[in-house]
Design a protein around this motif. Structure first.
Motif, mmCIF file in Angstrom:
data_model
loop_
_atom_site.group_PDB
_atom_site.id
_atom_site.type_symbol
_atom_site.label_atom_id
_atom_site.label_comp_id
_atom_site.label_asym_id
_atom_site.label_seq_id
_atom_site.Cartn_x
_atom_site.Cartn_y
_atom_site.Cartn_z
ATOM 1 N N GLN A 1 2.653 11.050 -11.970
ATOM 2 C CA GLN A 1 1.366 11.077 -11.264
ATOM 3 C C GLN A 1 0.376 10.181 -11.987
ATOM 4 N N LEU A 2 -0.248 9.297 -11.227
ATOM 5 C CA LEU A 2 -1.175 8.367 -11.862
ATOM 6 C C LEU A 2 -2.237 7.896 -10.872
ATOM 7 N N ASP A 3 -3.483 7.949 -11.317
ATOM 8 C CA ASP A 3 -4.614 7.415 -10.538
ATOM 9 C C ASP A 3 -5.064 6.154 -11.259
ATOM 10 N N ARG B 1 1.749 -11.752 -0.270
ATOM 11 C CA ARG B 1 0.607 -11.667 0.653
ATOM 12 C C ARG B 1 1.076 -11.408 2.078
ATOM 13 N N PRO B 2 1.207 -10.138 2.450
ATOM 14 C CA PRO B 2 1.614 -9.855 3.835
ATOM 15 C C PRO B 2 0.436 -9.945 4.807
ATOM 16 N N GLY B 3 0.778 -10.175 6.073
ATOM 17 C CA GLY B 3 -0.190 -9.981 7.158
ATOM 18 C C GLY B 3 -0.212 -8.500 7.509
ATOM 19 N N SER C 1 -0.524 -0.354 -5.317
ATOM 20 C CA SER C 1 -1.682 0.508 -5.021
ATOM 21 C C SER C 1 -2.842 -0.297 -4.471
ATOM 22 N N GLY C 2 -3.451 0.226 -3.424
ATOM 23 C CA GLY C 2 -4.627 -0.437 -2.883
ATOM 24 C C GLY C 2 -5.199 0.345 -1.720
ATOM 25 N N ILE C 3 -6.482 0.109 -1.451
ATOM 26 C CA ILE C 3 -7.118 0.721 -0.285
ATOM 27 C C ILE C 3 -7.886 -0.356 0.469
ATOM 28 N N ILE D 1 1.431 -6.655 -4.505
ATOM 29 C CA ILE D 1 1.161 -6.838 -3.082
ATOM 30 C C ILE D 1 -0.343 -7.060 -2.973
ATOM 31 N N THR D 2 -0.730 -8.269 -2.641
ATOM 32 C CA THR D 2 -2.157 -8.548 -2.402
ATOM 33 C C THR D 2 -2.324 -8.575 -0.882
ATOM 34 N N SER D 3 -2.632 -9.726 -0.292
ATOM 35 C CA SER D 3 -2.770 -9.789 1.177
ATOM 36 C C SER D 3 -3.135 -11.208 1.596
ATOM 37 N N ASP E 1 -0.230 3.603 6.715
ATOM 38 C CA ASP E 1 -1.436 4.452 6.779
ATOM 39 C C ASP E 1 -2.717 3.647 6.578
ATOM 40 N N LEU E 2 -2.610 2.545 5.867
ATOM 41 C CA LEU E 2 -3.800 1.724 5.601
ATOM 42 C C LEU E 2 -4.444 1.223 6.899
ATOM 43 N N LEU E 3 -3.619 1.005 7.913
ATOM 44 C CA LEU E 3 -4.150 0.534 9.200
ATOM 45 C C LEU E 3 -4.205 1.665 10.220
ATOM 46 N N ASN E 4 -4.203 2.890 9.712
ATOM 47 C CA ASN E 4 -4.160 4.048 10.601
ATOM 48 C C ASN E 4 -5.552 4.351 11.163
ATOM 49 N N SER F 1 3.508 1.022 -8.916
ATOM 50 C CA SER F 1 2.333 1.863 -8.658
ATOM 51 C C SER F 1 2.053 1.809 -7.166
ATOM 52 N N GLY F 2 1.760 2.966 -6.570
ATOM 53 C CA GLY F 2 1.524 2.997 -5.120
ATOM 54 C C GLY F 2 2.823 3.111 -4.356
ATOM 55 N N ALA F 3 3.731 3.963 -4.892
ATOM 56 C CA ALA F 3 5.043 4.137 -4.246
ATOM 57 C C ALA F 3 5.080 5.391 -3.368
ATOM 58 N N THR F 4 3.939 6.086 -3.236
ATOM 59 C CA THR F 4 3.964 7.355 -2.496
ATOM 60 C C THR F 4 4.054 7.164 -0.986
ATOM 61 N N SER F 5 3.678 5.989 -0.486
ATOM 62 C CA SER F 5 3.740 5.765 0.971
ATOM 63 C C SER F 5 3.833 4.270 1.254
ATOM 64 N N GLY F 6 3.997 3.949 2.523
ATOM 65 C CA GLY F 6 3.898 2.570 2.999
ATOM 66 C C GLY F 6 4.842 1.573 2.346
ATOM 67 N N ILE F 7 4.329 0.405 2.063
ATOM 68 C CA ILE F 7 5.146 -0.706 1.552
ATOM 69 C C ILE F 7 5.752 -0.360 0.195
ATOM 70 N N GLY F 8 4.959 0.271 -0.673
ATOM 71 C CA GLY F 8 5.433 0.595 -2.023
ATOM 72 C C GLY F 8 6.624 1.538 -2.003
ATOM 73 N N CYS F 9 6.598 2.498 -1.100
ATOM 74 C CA CYS F 9 7.706 3.461 -0.994
ATOM 75 C C CYS F 9 8.982 2.730 -0.556
HETATM 76 N N1 LIG Z 1 -0.842 -2.414 5.715
HETATM 77 C C1 LIG Z 1 -1.190 -3.694 5.747
HETATM 78 O O1 LIG Z 1 -1.445 -4.281 6.818
HETATM 79 C C2 LIG Z 1 -1.279 -4.492 4.463
HETATM 80 C C3 LIG Z 1 -1.315 -5.879 4.552
HETATM 81 C C4 LIG Z 1 -1.406 -6.640 3.399
HETATM 82 C C5 LIG Z 1 -1.463 -6.013 2.169
HETATM 83 N N2 LIG Z 1 -1.424 -4.659 2.103
HETATM 84 C C6 LIG Z 1 -1.507 -4.036 0.776
HETATM 85 O O2 LIG Z 1 -0.351 -3.290 0.533
HETATM 86 C C7 LIG Z 1 -0.641 -2.289 -0.449
HETATM 87 C C8 LIG Z 1 -0.014 -0.975 0.010
HETATM 88 O O3 LIG Z 1 -0.662 -0.526 1.183
HETATM 89 P P1 LIG Z 1 0.101 0.100 2.418
HETATM 90 O O4 LIG Z 1 -0.201 -0.746 3.578
HETATM 91 O O5 LIG Z 1 1.504 0.390 2.082
HETATM 92 O O6 LIG Z 1 -0.759 1.438 2.645
HETATM 93 P P2 LIG Z 1 -0.569 2.939 2.148
HETATM 94 O O7 LIG Z 1 0.615 3.559 2.797
HETATM 95 O O8 LIG Z 1 -1.907 3.561 2.368
HETATM 96 O O9 LIG Z 1 -0.264 2.812 0.587
HETATM 97 C C9 LIG Z 1 -1.266 2.713 -0.387
HETATM 98 C C10 LIG Z 1 -0.678 3.112 -1.716
HETATM 99 O O10 LIG Z 1 -1.672 2.881 -2.714
HETATM 100 C C11 LIG Z 1 -1.731 4.034 -3.522
HETATM 101 N N3 LIG Z 1 -3.079 4.188 -4.094
HETATM 102 C C12 LIG Z 1 -4.272 4.094 -3.482
HETATM 103 N N4 LIG Z 1 -5.253 4.392 -4.352
HETATM 104 C C13 LIG Z 1 -4.649 4.675 -5.545
HETATM 105 C C14 LIG Z 1 -5.118 5.088 -6.814
HETATM 106 N N5 LIG Z 1 -6.421 5.282 -7.058
HETATM 107 N N6 LIG Z 1 -4.221 5.284 -7.803
HETATM 108 C C15 LIG Z 1 -2.901 5.108 -7.582
HETATM 109 N N7 LIG Z 1 -2.392 4.725 -6.399
HETATM 110 C C16 LIG Z 1 -3.265 4.531 -5.387
HETATM 111 C C17 LIG Z 1 -1.424 5.198 -2.592
HETATM 112 O O11 LIG Z 1 -0.947 6.297 -3.352
HETATM 113 P P3 LIG Z 1 -1.745 7.683 -3.534
HETATM 114 O O12 LIG Z 1 -2.721 7.821 -2.408
HETATM 115 O O13 LIG Z 1 -0.656 8.711 -3.516
HETATM 116 O O14 LIG Z 1 -2.384 7.570 -4.868
HETATM 117 C C18 LIG Z 1 -0.307 4.596 -1.757
HETATM 118 O O15 LIG Z 1 0.929 4.765 -2.401
HETATM 119 C C19 LIG Z 1 -2.161 -2.250 -0.589
HETATM 120 O O16 LIG Z 1 -2.525 -2.924 -1.780
HETATM 121 C C20 LIG Z 1 -2.640 -3.035 0.613
HETATM 122 O O17 LIG Z 1 -3.884 -3.674 0.383
HETATM 123 C C21 LIG Z 1 -1.315 -3.874 3.222
#
Ligand SMILES: NC(=O)c1ccc[n+]([C@@H]2O[C@H](COP(=O)([O-])OP(=O)(O)OC[C@H]3O[C@@H](n4cnc5c(N)ncnc54)[C@H](OP(=O)(O)O)[C@@H]3O)[C@@H](O)[C@H]2O)c1
Length: 244
Positions: free
Chosen positions: A55-57, A177-179, A84-86, A131-133, A184-187, A9-17
């Motif tokens: 597709q899943l929310d 737990r990444p740093g 998935s996470g925000i 993926i937590t943090s 996009d999350l840090l965008n 879940s959350g494979a559309t961008s970032g780490i998950g992709c």
């Molecule tokens: N970037 C960092 O510095 C960092 C560090 C530690 C941990 N993390 C964790 O890594 C995970 C991935 O984040 P990322 O950094 O790769 O950022 P990202 O590119 O923004 O990815 C976030 C992913 O979560 C999905 N998502 C968000 N809300 C959702 C919902 N309601 N239903 C289904 N999917 C949802 C998004 O997909 P859609 O928008 O397409 O639904 C997207 O695929 C997050 O849990 C984040 O907390 C990130």
């Protein structure tokens, strides 16, 4: 040998992709989910036979029924990987940002991970990764809801790991737990030190899951950092200006 099946879940961008790409490249049957389903076309093209786009929310009430449909289409699931996470920096405590973060990172997370636990418990085995943090290590004043919800995720996985032992279920757990990672999350306009690339983090996460590591902090610099954070007494921690 039967092809292994993973749902991310959350494979559309970032780490998950990036994690999805590694599983696809390694011959797995991969279910990829997120709301922006159009972004999953590139993954599908990598291996049209073995990639299932859905597709899943995770905040939708019917999210688990939706996941169940994907599992059925794939003929089962061996690993559930929750990415998935925000999250936001939110020093002005914007109410909506705080509540949306709780909704997605606590409620949505619980909805999906609990479903996966019950699915694997019925099946007798399975593996849940997330993926937590490192943000859950200590309370971070610049991102209150994000930090608190990541702590919740760490704790919830530990609860389920103990519950699996109590119920004698062969379910594995990997809490990754990444740093800081450049996604996009840090965008936003902030400067993030020790920023890692998503491909690097995905590879380490993939290896941790292959080795069924229980907890994996990425990377070694952050392991040192969180080790130091843990040694700081709370009365001092709360007076520190930790920001970036
Ligand atoms: N970037 C960092 O510095 C960092 C560090 C530690 C941990 N993390 C964790 O890594 C995970 C991935 O984040 P990322 O950094 O790769 O950022 P990202 O590119 O923004 O990815 C976030 C992913 O979560 C999905 N998502 C968000 N809300 C959702 C919902 N309601 N239903 C289904 N999917 C949802 C998004 O997909 P859609 O928008 O397409 O639904 C997207 O695929 C997050 O849990 C984040 O907390 C990130």
């Amino acid at each position: 040998m039967e092809t292994k099946r993973i749902i991310i879940s959350g494979a559309t961008s970032g780490i998950g992709c990036e994690i999805a790409k590694l599983y696809i490249a390694n011959g797995w049957k991969v279910g990829v989910m997120g709301r922006r389903v159009e972004l999953l076309d590139d993954l599908k093209r990598m291996n049209p036979e073995n990639v299932y786009v859905h597709q899943l929310d995770i905040n939708a009430a019917d999210a688990t029924e939706n996941l169940q449909q994907l599992i059925a289409a794939m003929g089962g699931m061996d690993i559930y990987f929750h990415v998935s996470g925000i999250g936001y920096q939110n020093t002005v405590l914007d109410y909506d940002k705080e509540l949306n973060t709780v909704e997605t990172n606590c409620k949505g997370f619980t909805r999906m991970v609990t479903f996966a636990f019950n699915y694997f418990a019925d099946r007798g085995k399975g593996h849940i990764a997330a993926i937590t943090s490192i943000a859950g290590t200590k309370g971070l004043g610049v991102s209150p809801a994000y930090s608190a919800t990541k702590r919740y995720q760490n704790h919830y996985l530990q609860c389920l790991a103990q519950l699996a032992a109590i119920r004698k279920k062969n379910i594995k757990f990997t809490d990754i737990r990444p740093g800081f990672v450049a996604t996009d999350l840090l965008n936003d306009s902030h400067h993030y030190p020790m920023l890692m690339q998503k491909e690097y983090v995905a590879k380490k996460a993939y290896n941790a899951v292959c080795r069924t590591k229980r907890v994996k902090v990425i990377d070694w610099r952050y392991r040192l950092l969180v080790g130091a954070w843990r040694m700081i007494p709370n009365c001092i921690w709360e007076r520190l200006a930790i920001k970036n």
